[in-house]
Design a protein around this motif. Structure first.
Motif, PDB file in Angstrom:
ATOM      1  N   GLU A   1      32.718  72.917 -45.013  1.00  0.00           N
ATOM      2  CA  GLU A   1      33.401  74.039 -45.322  1.00  0.00           C
ATOM      3  C   GLU A   1      34.315  73.954 -46.487  1.00  0.00           C
ATOM      4  N   TYR A   2      35.045  72.773 -46.626  1.00  0.00           N
ATOM      5  CA  TYR A   2      36.085  72.664 -47.761  1.00  0.00           C
ATOM      6  C   TYR A   2      35.157  72.462 -49.195  1.00  0.00           C
ATOM      7  N   LEU A   3      34.098  71.892 -49.139  1.00  0.00           N
ATOM      8  CA  LEU A   3      33.322  71.703 -50.232  1.00  0.00           C
ATOM      9  C   LEU A   3      32.658  73.064 -50.753  1.00  0.00           C
ATOM     10  N   LEU A   4      32.533  73.825 -49.789  1.00  0.00           N
ATOM     11  CA  LEU A   4      31.711  75.362 -49.986  1.00  0.00           C
ATOM     12  C   LEU A   4      32.752  76.168 -50.908  1.00  0.00           C
ATOM     13  N   ASN A   5      34.178  76.130 -50.406  1.00  0.00           N
ATOM     14  CA  ASN A   5      35.269  77.011 -50.900  1.00  0.00           C
ATOM     15  C   ASN A   5      35.792  76.198 -52.150  1.00  0.00           C
ATOM     16  N   THR A   6      35.677  75.104 -52.630  1.00  0.00           N
ATOM     17  CA  THR A   6      36.344  74.577 -53.573  1.00  0.00           C
ATOM     18  C   THR A   6      35.678  73.767 -54.696  1.00  0.00           C
ATOM     19  N   MET A   7      34.433  73.570 -54.446  1.00  0.00           N
ATOM     20  CA  MET A   7      33.527  72.836 -55.714  1.00  0.00           C
ATOM     21  C   MET A   7      33.161  73.695 -56.619  1.00  0.00           C
ATOM     22  N   ASP A   8      32.916  73.429 -57.774  1.00  0.00           N
ATOM     23  CA  ASP A   8      32.562  74.382 -59.162  1.00  0.00           C
ATOM     24  C   ASP A   8      30.940  74.611 -58.844  1.00  0.00           C
ATOM     25  N   VAL A   9      30.163  75.312 -57.811  1.00  0.00           N
ATOM     26  CA  VAL A   9      28.991  75.402 -57.592  1.00  0.00           C
ATOM     27  C   VAL A   9      28.209  76.097 -58.777  1.00  0.00           C
ATOM     28  N   GLU A  10      28.968  76.866 -59.642  1.00  0.00           N
ATOM     29  CA  GLU A  10      28.402  77.422 -60.736  1.00  0.00           C
ATOM     30  C   GLU A  10      27.871  76.392 -61.667  1.00  0.00           C
ATOM     31  N   LYS A  11      28.693  75.178 -61.690  1.00  0.00           N
ATOM     32  CA  LYS A  11      28.145  74.208 -62.624  1.00  0.00           C
ATOM     33  C   LYS A  11      27.424  73.023 -61.982  1.00  0.00           C
ATOM     34  N   ASP A  12      27.584  72.850 -60.673  1.00  0.00           N
ATOM     35  CA  ASP A  12      26.923  71.684 -60.139  1.00  0.00           C
ATOM     36  C   ASP A  12      26.744  71.990 -58.635  1.00  0.00           C
ATOM     37  N   SER A  13      25.588  71.519 -57.955  1.00  0.00           N
ATOM     38  CA  SER A  13      25.364  71.387 -56.717  1.00  0.00           C
ATOM     39  C   SER A  13      25.666  70.132 -55.963  1.00  0.00           C
ATOM     40  N   PHE A  14      25.930  70.239 -54.870  1.00  0.00           N
ATOM     41  CA  PHE A  14      26.554  69.183 -54.078  1.00  0.00           C
ATOM     42  C   PHE A  14      25.682  68.886 -52.785  1.00  0.00           C
ATOM     43  N   LEU A  15      25.615  67.489 -52.468  1.00  0.00           N
ATOM     44  CA  LEU A  15      24.782  67.200 -51.061  1.00  0.00           C
ATOM     45  C   LEU A  15      25.653  66.302 -50.209  1.00  0.00           C
ATOM     46  N   LEU A  16      25.793  66.632 -48.949  1.00  0.00           N
ATOM     47  CA  LEU A  16      26.491  66.019 -48.167  1.00  0.00           C
ATOM     48  C   LEU A  16      25.644  65.653 -46.762  1.00  0.00           C
ATOM     49  N   PHE A  17      25.716  64.272 -46.368  1.00  0.00           N
ATOM     50  CA  PHE A  17      25.291  63.766 -45.131  1.00  0.00           C
ATOM     51  C   PHE A  17      26.390  63.454 -44.253  1.00  0.00           C
ATOM     52  N   TYR A  18      25.957  63.815 -42.623  1.00  0.00           N
ATOM     53  CA  TYR A  18      26.851  63.182 -41.849  1.00  0.00           C
ATOM     54  C   TYR A  18      26.149  63.149 -40.370  1.00  0.00           C
ATOM     55  N   ILE A  19      26.783  62.136 -39.851  1.00  0.00           N
ATOM     56  CA  ILE A  19      26.325  61.762 -38.368  1.00  0.00           C
ATOM     57  C   ILE A  19      27.221  61.883 -37.420  1.00  0.00           C
ATOM     58  N   ASN A  20      26.986  62.780 -36.347  1.00  0.00           N
ATOM     59  CA  ASN A  20      27.756  63.280 -35.625  1.00  0.00           C
ATOM     60  C   ASN A  20      28.067  62.304 -34.120  1.00  0.00           C
ATOM     61  N   GLU A  21      29.013  62.369 -33.537  1.00  0.00           N
ATOM     62  CA  GLU A  21      28.947  61.726 -32.055  1.00  0.00           C
ATOM     63  C   GLU A  21      28.597  62.714 -31.180  1.00  0.00           C
ATOM     64  N   PRO A  22      27.920  62.578 -30.001  1.00  0.00           N
ATOM     65  CA  PRO A  22      27.330  63.404 -29.095  1.00  0.00           C
ATOM     66  C   PRO A  22      28.350  64.856 -29.277  1.00  0.00           C
ATOM     67  N   SER A  23      27.556  65.840 -29.616  1.00  0.00           N
ATOM     68  CA  SER A  23      28.270  67.051 -29.780  1.00  0.00           C
ATOM     69  C   SER A  23      27.248  68.287 -29.667  1.00  0.00           C
ATOM     70  N   ILE A  24      27.453  69.421 -29.465  1.00  0.00           N
ATOM     71  CA  ILE A  24      26.762  70.594 -29.345  1.00  0.00           C
ATOM     72  C   ILE A  24      27.386  71.489 -30.618  1.00  0.00           C
ATOM     73  N   ILE A  25      26.516  71.844 -31.601  1.00  0.00           N
ATOM     74  CA  ILE A  25      26.836  72.583 -32.676  1.00  0.00           C
ATOM     75  C   ILE A  25      26.281  73.991 -32.513  1.00  0.00           C
ATOM     76  N   VAL A  26      27.491  75.078 -32.187  1.00  0.00           N
ATOM     77  CA  VAL A  26      26.944  76.420 -31.852  1.00  0.00           C
ATOM     78  C   VAL A  26      26.836  77.377 -33.033  1.00  0.00           C
ATOM     79  N   GLY A  27      25.829  78.043 -33.224  1.00  0.00           N
ATOM     80  CA  GLY A  27      25.715  79.058 -34.090  1.00  0.00           C
ATOM     81  C   GLY A  27      26.891  80.096 -34.174  1.00  0.00           C
ATOM     82  N   LYS A  28      27.217  80.699 -35.298  1.00  0.00           N
ATOM     83  CA  LYS A  28      28.328  81.497 -35.623  1.00  0.00           C
ATOM     84  C   LYS A  28      28.398  82.630 -34.632  1.00  0.00           C
ATOM     85  N   ASN A  29      27.332  83.283 -34.516  1.00  0.00           N
ATOM     86  CA  ASN A  29      27.233  84.482 -33.804  1.00  0.00           C
ATOM     87  C   ASN A  29      26.718  84.437 -32.342  1.00  0.00           C
ATOM     88  N   GLN A  30      26.982  82.783 -31.642  1.00  0.00           N
ATOM     89  CA  GLN A  30      26.397  82.955 -30.006  1.00  0.00           C
ATOM     90  C   GLN A  30      27.617  82.819 -29.193  1.00  0.00           C
TER      91      GLN A  30
END
Length: 330
Positions: free
Chosen positions: A20-49
């Motif tokens: 979210e921080y990258l989305l809000n602060t990076m100059d995406v008009e100029k460049d794109s960004f790629l992020l990788f991450y590996i999470n501990e056991p977790s359930i990631i719930v959709g925004k509207n669920q």
């Protein structure tokens, strides 16, 4: 495009905050960004669920599984240390949101270079021989967006089955016999065995078309301070991840081609006192605005029609028409 190293962090609350921080602060008009991450056991719930209806609470609690709500729509997914997540952060140019093919193509090419015959199937899944290895979701705001996805490399499938509750309607709509038979790990299809660290490097180098072409973006100490603050404020907040269980006496749900939508209404003396909209659709905007618009409204079609007349329903709810939404709630 730049690659942002998350420094091996496996806490989903921090990794989602980085995104979210990258989305809000990076100059995406100029460049794109790629992020990788590996999470501990977790359930990631959709925004509207509705979190409570997506998870097996007993299993989650007894196994210490993180439950975190993300900003993007779509359904709940299980992450563990055998799952690689990727996120493309870029400008929303009007032709990219809901265009999953654009963002999955480089990932598919990378997988195919490893001998894994992956392809985009349906709305947002990557499949190999009819089995799902990746789910994808997107979020857009203020001309910026990210498209992120999972890559099940060596995930504990039994944990996926035990941690998530999949609705009977969703299973029937997709013709699924069981999660076990539908999903697969990428490691099953590799020509040569590798670790997830080696897999991560292979995907990264393929996306950038060569190891020597990878451009790195280093986050500053100030960036990290802001990321940890955001993590605590949003992703470590019970109200964000769970919220209070909705009170309702009307429950209408339907699975549209664009995703499932579930509407809960509490009606008292003919008027709507409370409203909640859930689902795994991909919409732009906050559905709470629609919820608030129909609170206090007489529970009749004409009044509901008038209450939502100022909203672009297809945009908010992923493509369904205003008429379809009215049929659903009344």
């Amino acid at each position: 495009m730049y690659f942002v190293d998350n420094k091996g962090i496996t806490d989903p609350r921090i990794n989602l905050a980085i995104e979210e921080y990258l989305l809000n602060t990076m100059d995406v008009e100029k460049d794109s960004f790629l992020l990788f991450y590996i999470n501990e056991p977790s359930i990631i719930v959709g925004k509207n669920q509705n979190t409570a209806e997506e998870i097996n609470t007993d299993y989650v609690d007894s196994n210490g599984i993180h439950v975190v709500r993300r900003l993007s729509g779509g359904g709940a997914v299980y992450h563990d240390l055998g799952n690689l997540n990727y996120s493309f952060i870029t400008v929303d140019d009007g032709n990219s949101f809901r265009n999953f093919r654009k963002f999955t193509e480089p990932v598919v090419a990378a997988l195919q270079s490893l001998g894994v015959n992956a392809e985009l199937s349906g709305r947002n899944d990557l499949m190999v021989e009819g089995r799902k290895i990746s789910g994808n979701a997107q979020f857009s705001t203020r001309g910026r967006m990210y498209s992120h996805g999972t890559l099940m490399f060596d995930t504990e499938v039994e944990a996926v089955v035990s941690a998530l509750k999949v609705s009977k309607e969703k299973i029937e709509s997709k013709g699924i016999k069981s999660i076990r038979s539908r999903v697969a790990n990428i490691s099953e299809y590799l020509k040569e065995p590798m670790t997830i660290t080696e897999f991560r490097s292979a995907i990264l180098h393929s996306v950038f078309e060569g190891e020597e072409k990878v451009q790195y973006w280093e986050l500053t100490d100030e960036d990290w301070e802001n990321i940890h603050a955001l993590s605590k404020k949003r992703y470590g907040n019970w109200d964000w991840n769970y919220g209070k269980s909705p009170k309702f006496n009307v429950k209408h749900s339907h699975r549209f081609p664009v995703g499932g939508i579930d509407v809960r209404l509490q009606v008292e003396k003919g008027f709507i006192k409370d409203a909640n909209i859930y689902g795994d659709f991909f919409g732009v905007g906050d559905v709470s605005e629609i919820e608030n618009a129909i609170k206090g409204v007489k529970y009749e079609r004409a009044s509901l029609d008038e209450a939502i007349s100022g909203f672009d329903i297809p945009t908010y709810l992923g493509g369904i028409t205003k008429e379809d939404f009215l049929k659903l709630i009344y």
